[in-house]
Design a protein around this motif. Structure first.
Motif, PDB file in Angstrom:
ATOM      1  N   VAL A 107       0.654  -0.967  -0.223  1.00 46.11           N
ATOM      2  CA  VAL A 107      -0.241  -0.031  -0.101  1.00 46.11           C
ATOM      3  C   VAL A 107       0.441   1.320   0.015  1.00 46.11           C
ATOM      4  O   VAL A 107       1.621   1.096   0.230  1.00 46.11           O
ATOM      5  N   GLY A 108      -0.030   2.628   0.001  1.00 44.78           N
ATOM      6  CA  GLY A 108       0.639   3.827  -0.383  1.00 44.78           C
ATOM      7  C   GLY A 108       1.790   3.327  -1.654  1.00 44.78           C
ATOM      8  O   GLY A 108       2.003   3.096  -2.413  1.00 44.78           O
ATOM      9  N   GLN A 109       3.408   4.558  -1.199  1.00 45.66           N
ATOM     10  CA  GLN A 109       4.421   5.038  -2.185  1.00 45.66           C
ATOM     11  C   GLN A 109       4.844   4.142  -2.746  1.00 45.66           C
ATOM     12  O   GLN A 109       5.391   3.879  -4.199  1.00 45.66           O
ATOM     13  N   ALA A 110       4.704   2.604  -1.860  1.00 44.82           N
ATOM     14  CA  ALA A 110       5.508   1.987  -2.389  1.00 44.82           C
ATOM     15  C   ALA A 110       5.021   0.339  -3.499  1.00 44.82           C
ATOM     16  O   ALA A 110       5.337  -0.529  -3.673  1.00 44.82           O
ATOM     17  N   ARG A 111       3.848   0.813  -4.024  1.00 44.99           N
ATOM     18  CA  ARG A 111       2.589  -0.183  -3.769  1.00 44.99           C
ATOM     19  C   ARG A 111       3.377  -0.328  -5.564  1.00 44.99           C
ATOM     20  O   ARG A 111       3.606   0.749  -5.956  1.00 44.99           O
ATOM     21  N   ASN A 112       3.373  -1.360  -5.862  1.00 43.04           N
ATOM     22  CA  ASN A 112       3.403  -2.200  -7.704  1.00 43.04           C
ATOM     23  C   ASN A 112       5.388  -1.371  -7.647  1.00 43.04           C
ATOM     24  O   ASN A 112       4.915  -1.161  -9.210  1.00 43.04           O
ATOM     25  N   SER A 113       5.765  -1.294  -6.831  1.00 45.73           N
ATOM     26  CA  SER A 113       7.342  -0.338  -7.325  1.00 45.73           C
ATOM     27  C   SER A 113       8.174  -1.345  -7.636  1.00 45.73           C
ATOM     28  O   SER A 113       9.371  -1.103  -7.022  1.00 45.73           O
ATOM     29  N   MET A 114       8.166  -3.406  -7.066  1.00 44.06           N
ATOM     30  CA  MET A 114       8.895  -4.280  -6.800  1.00 44.06           C
ATOM     31  C   MET A 114       8.670  -5.025  -7.624  1.00 44.06           C
ATOM     32  O   MET A 114       7.630  -5.690  -6.755  1.00 44.06           O
ATOM     33  N   ASP A 115       8.736  -5.795  -8.883  1.00 45.83           N
ATOM     34  CA  ASP A 115       8.170  -7.214  -9.475  1.00 45.83           C
ATOM     35  C   ASP A 115       8.537  -8.079  -8.570  1.00 45.83           C
ATOM     36  O   ASP A 115       9.865  -7.923  -7.690  1.00 45.83           O
ATOM     37  N   ARG A 116       8.410  -9.434  -8.540  1.00 44.94           N
ATOM     38  CA  ARG A 116       8.403 -10.427  -7.746  1.00 44.94           C
ATOM     39  C   ARG A 116      10.150 -10.855  -7.610  1.00 44.94           C
ATOM     40  O   ARG A 116       9.854 -10.560  -6.972  1.00 44.94           O
ATOM     41  N   ALA A 117      10.190 -10.752  -9.518  1.00 46.76           N
ATOM     42  CA  ALA A 117      11.943 -11.522  -9.178  1.00 46.76           C
ATOM     43  C   ALA A 117      12.594 -10.502  -8.187  1.00 46.76           C
ATOM     44  O   ALA A 117      13.463 -11.444  -7.788  1.00 46.76           O
ATOM     45  N   ALA A 118      12.811  -9.407  -8.718  1.00 42.91           N
ATOM     46  CA  ALA A 118      13.184  -8.754  -7.427  1.00 42.91           C
ATOM     47  C   ALA A 118      12.735  -8.708  -6.412  1.00 42.91           C
ATOM     48  O   ALA A 118      14.212  -8.330  -5.798  1.00 42.91           O
ATOM     49  N   TYR A 119      11.963  -8.666  -5.969  1.00 41.52           N
ATOM     50  CA  TYR A 119      11.757  -9.174  -4.143  1.00 41.52           C
ATOM     51  C   TYR A 119      12.460  -9.845  -4.161  1.00 41.52           C
ATOM     52  O   TYR A 119      13.232 -10.060  -2.732  1.00 41.52           O
ATOM     53  N   LEU A 120      12.269 -11.581  -4.448  1.00 43.41           N
ATOM     54  CA  LEU A 120      12.821 -12.740  -4.003  1.00 43.41           C
ATOM     55  C   LEU A 120      14.146 -12.801  -3.944  1.00 43.41           C
ATOM     56  O   LEU A 120      14.736 -13.524  -3.274  1.00 43.41           O
ATOM     57  N   LEU A 121      14.854 -12.241  -5.225  1.00 40.73           N
ATOM     58  CA  LEU A 121      16.370 -12.071  -4.969  1.00 40.73           C
ATOM     59  C   LEU A 121      16.635 -11.408  -3.901  1.00 40.73           C
ATOM     60  O   LEU A 121      17.568 -11.913  -3.493  1.00 40.73           O
ATOM     61  N   LEU A 122      16.312  -9.951  -3.511  1.00 38.70           N
ATOM     62  CA  LEU A 122      16.591  -9.039  -2.652  1.00 38.70           C
ATOM     63  C   LEU A 122      16.341 -10.186  -1.317  1.00 38.70           C
ATOM     64  O   LEU A 122      17.813 -10.082  -0.175  1.00 38.70           O
TER      65      LEU A 122
END
Length: 166
Positions: A38-53
C-alpha cells in the motif's frame, strides 16, 4: 505406483476443482496487485527482484549458481534478473572472500533500505487483507500456504522437462 487418474478418484474432485480455481484466481489477483503493498511503495518492485533481494538479505552474499539453486531457477535467469538490480545499485558484485576470481552477489545498503520499504508496504497490505482474521487464522493460513508452496515446488521438480515446457 498409482496413476494421476487413480490419485484424483480417491479425492473429492469437487474440492480439487474449487482448489485449482481458487489458485488460478489468487494468481490473477497477485499479478494484478503484484502484492506490492500500500502507499507509495505499491507495485514498485517486481516479484523476481523482491525474491532475489529477500534471499540475499536472509542468506547473505552468494554466487549466481547458489542463488539459482536456492530459488529453483536457472543460472541464466538469475543473471538476467540480477542485472537491473546491479545497475540500480541495489545489489553489488564483489569478489569471493576465499577465491578472488569468483564473484558473489551482495545486497547493498541501498538495496537493503529499498527492500525494507517494500516489506513494510507489503506487511500493511497483508494486515489490511487479513483484517478481522484471528491470529490463529493467520497462522493456519500461513502454515497451509507454506505447505502448499512446498508441495507445489516438489511436484514441479518431478515433472519431466519436456512436459513442463508445454
Amino acid at each position: 505406483m498409482p496413476t494421476q487418474s487413480d490419485m484424483t478418484t480417491h479425492l473429492d474432485t469437487g474440492v480439487l476443482d474449487l482448489l485449482q480455481h481458487q489458485v488460478a484466481v489468487f494468481a490473477r489477483r497477485a499479478e494484478q496487485t503484484r502484492l506490492g503493498g500500500v502507499g507509495q511503495a505499491r507495485n514498485s518492485m517486481d516479484r523476481a527482484a523482491y525474491l532475489l533481494l529477500n534471499r540475499l538479505d536472509k542468506e547473505g552474499p552468494m554466487g549466481v549458481k547458489a542463488l539459482a539453486a536456492g530459488m529453483g531457477i536457472d543460472s541464466s535467469t538469475v543473471t538476467r534478473q540480477v542485472a537491473p538490480l546491479v545497475d540500480s545499485g541495489m545489489v553489488k558484485r564483489t569478489s569471493h572472500p576465499e577465491d578472488g576470481r569468483a564473484v558473489v552477489l551482495q545486497l547493498s545498503p541501498r538495496g537493503k533500505a529499498r527492500l525494507e520499504e517494500v516489506r513494510c508496504s507489503r506487511r500493511a497490505l497483508m494486515a489490511q487483507v487479513t483484517d478481522g482474521w484471528t491470529s490463529e487464522e493467520q497462522d493456519i493460513f500461513c502454515d497451509l500456504l507454506t505447505r502448499f508452496n512446498v508441495a507445489l515446488a516438489a511436484a514441479h521438480a518431478t515433472v519431466p522437462q519436456a512436459a513442463s515446457a508445454s
